[in-house]
Motif scaffolding. Sequence first.
Motif, PDB file in Angstrom:
ATOM      1  N   THR A   4       0.974  -1.425   0.021  1.00 50.67           N
ATOM      2  CA  THR A   4      -0.027  -0.150   0.074  1.00 50.67           C
ATOM      3  C   THR A   4       1.030   1.309   0.143  1.00 50.67           C
ATOM      4  OG1 THR A   4      -1.668  -1.235   1.293  1.00 50.67           O
ATOM      5  CG2 THR A   4      -1.776   1.366   1.208  1.00 50.67           C
ATOM      6  N   LEU A   5       1.984   1.437   0.739  1.00 46.84           N
ATOM      7  CA  LEU A   5       2.734   2.408   0.817  1.00 46.84           C
ATOM      8  C   LEU A   5       3.413   2.527  -0.369  1.00 46.84           C
ATOM      9  CD1 LEU A   5       4.126   4.602   2.611  1.00 46.84           C
ATOM     10  CD2 LEU A   5       5.631   2.901   3.507  1.00 46.84           C
ATOM     11  N   HIS A  47       2.739   1.585  -3.208  1.00 51.60           N
ATOM     12  CA  HIS A  47       1.920   2.115  -4.388  1.00 51.60           C
ATOM     13  C   HIS A  47       1.276   3.481  -4.266  1.00 51.60           C
ATOM     14  CE1 HIS A  47       0.710  -2.455  -5.268  1.00 51.60           C
ATOM     15  NE2 HIS A  47       1.508  -1.809  -6.004  1.00 51.60           N
ATOM     16  N   GLN A  48       1.204   4.062  -2.850  1.00 50.59           N
ATOM     17  CA  GLN A  48       0.855   5.355  -2.661  1.00 50.59           C
ATOM     18  C   GLN A  48       2.101   6.255  -3.008  1.00 50.59           C
ATOM     19  OE1 GLN A  48       0.425   6.395   1.344  1.00 50.59           O
ATOM     20  NE2 GLN A  48       0.990   8.717   1.241  1.00 50.59           N
ATOM     21  N   LEU A  62       1.927   6.282  -7.093  1.00 54.04           N
ATOM     22  CA  LEU A  62       0.759   7.321  -7.427  1.00 54.04           C
ATOM     23  C   LEU A  62       1.309   8.651  -7.268  1.00 54.04           C
ATOM     24  CD1 LEU A  62      -2.625   5.819  -6.107  1.00 54.04           C
ATOM     25  CD2 LEU A  62      -2.081   6.430  -8.632  1.00 54.04           C
ATOM     26  N   ASP A  63       1.884   9.037  -6.210  1.00 51.00           N
ATOM     27  CA  ASP A  63       2.307  10.410  -5.749  1.00 51.00           C
ATOM     28  C   ASP A  63       3.588  10.904  -6.769  1.00 51.00           C
ATOM     29  OD1 ASP A  63       2.602  11.734  -2.480  1.00 51.00           O
ATOM     30  OD2 ASP A  63       2.394  12.742  -4.306  1.00 51.00           O
ATOM     31  N   LEU A  92       4.908  10.852   6.383  1.00 50.54           N
ATOM     32  CA  LEU A  92       5.051   9.838   5.108  1.00 50.54           C
ATOM     33  C   LEU A  92       6.372   9.339   5.276  1.00 50.54           C
ATOM     34  CD1 LEU A  92       4.290   8.570   2.618  1.00 50.54           C
ATOM     35  CD2 LEU A  92       4.981  10.808   1.464  1.00 50.54           C
TER      36      LEU A  92
END
Lengths: 275, 275
Positions: free
Chosen positions: B83-84, B86-87, B90-91, B115
Amino acid sequence: MKKLKRSSRLVDMTYFLLQHPHEVISLTHFSERYQAAKSSISEDLVIIKEMFEDEGYGALLTIPGASGGVKYMPRMNKDEAETLVHQLVLDLNKPERILPGGYLYMMDVLGNPKLLHEVGRLFAAALYDKEIDAVMTVATKGIPLAYAVGQHLGVPVSIVRRDHRITEGSMVSINYASGSSDRIQTMTLARRSLAAGSKVFIVDDFMKAGGTIRGMVDLLAEFDADLVGIGVLVEAAEVSERLVDDYVSLTKLTNVDAREKQIELLSGNILDRLH
Amino acid sequence: MKKLKRSSRLVDMTYFLLQHPHEVISLTHFSERYQAAKSSISEDLVIIKEMFEDEGYGALLTIPGASGGVKYMPRMNKDEAETLVHQLVLDLNKPERILPGGYLYMMDVLGNPKLLHEVGRLFAAALYDKEIDAVMTVATKGIPLAYAVGQHLGVPVSIVRRDHRITEGSMVSINYASGSSDRIQTMTLARRSLAAGSKVFIVDDFMKAGGTIRGMVDLLAEFDADLVGIGVLVEAAEVSERLVDDYVSLTKLTNVDAREKQIELLSGNILDRLH
């Protein structure tokens, strides 16, 4: 998450709150997370609040209303603050730290995340009642400090650059006089780094005449940002003309003589600024 | 501290363990702190251990023997790591981030303590079984990363400098080729910054050909320090000749075209390196 007993909930809630300082967490969030009644969550929070406040970790504020909840605000009680400041004084007050120009070698302190985490909490405690959107510092040695403070305040860090090695896109630059050396230098911050109207706390590791910090204050104006406060780890006190008046310091360097290898470093003004 | 009930002890012990990662805390320490029997403390720790491991916060290792106790070792389970990552992808995967030379604007990510705290935990999780004495990075953008990793590993950070503005006393310098530009540059670390024999994890924000990291590896040799591993936030993948082979990356920049404003950024190799 499976349905938890109080003892397990307390562990998880403590962890969660510590990861989310200065954020409002709704009771609903916890209630859903743990599949527990809001009344049970409220009771859990009373226990956590009591421990946090008894031990001086911080306050657990209850915000009433529909968009309310709890907010963990890191603080430090006076005893612990005194102990920490005295530890810093003992640590820094050593002739072998003296560098040319009356500066101090502090990379061991600045490179110690555990110590800086407590230093960050101390600054955050002094800013307890202020609304802050960002922490600002200038590369390089202020960065660990800014990061530690930003972590406790739950806000981002803006790093002002003094070199022009790599462009960060559209940049805002100002010239400033480094008071100690009367040289004109340039400091730069990417335009997208800081939103207009941001309330900013400036930190740095060492302040002599305050030229660098004065530069950051001027840079803030270019971003239409507001200065909330200034904090330094060490202020050099034997300066006739200070460009910065209102600041918080953890320690104060009252005398430094490189030739005689003499140093005198005391507590700064932080203990008077704690609530 | 007054004598506490289990519920209060659990809150305080959770707080305490989180402030002391990778440190052995004796049962006696807790027993005295809370005026509770060691058997009660043991039961408390079982509850905390279960929550920490169920939620993937980390392991609570029991070290037997006279100088034993418990040790909190931050980890991250695979789901959360995915999840991290992928975040982050995306960012970062945005054309507006593209800078001249194929670099990326990342100061918003690097200046986000919350973060970065999770990014630091992810790196620490990948280094779970390694013995590490220090984290090393080069100023400026690697510093927040190094600090976050150092915090989770409970070790100091050594900041290598590229400028020579302020001396830190006796310095060790090496020349290195910044692979992307074929320029010879100098990097410097204060002699007192790093003890001989230190086991060091090197981090940086962005790696292209790896010249800078290669320089830090060479610098380590000058300190008789040992390289434990290398970690980067972004590796630029379209490089024919890499100076560094074995590293951990959170994201991989597979394509960047400043003129066409095109970018392709994917997950790095970290997910294969998690235990």
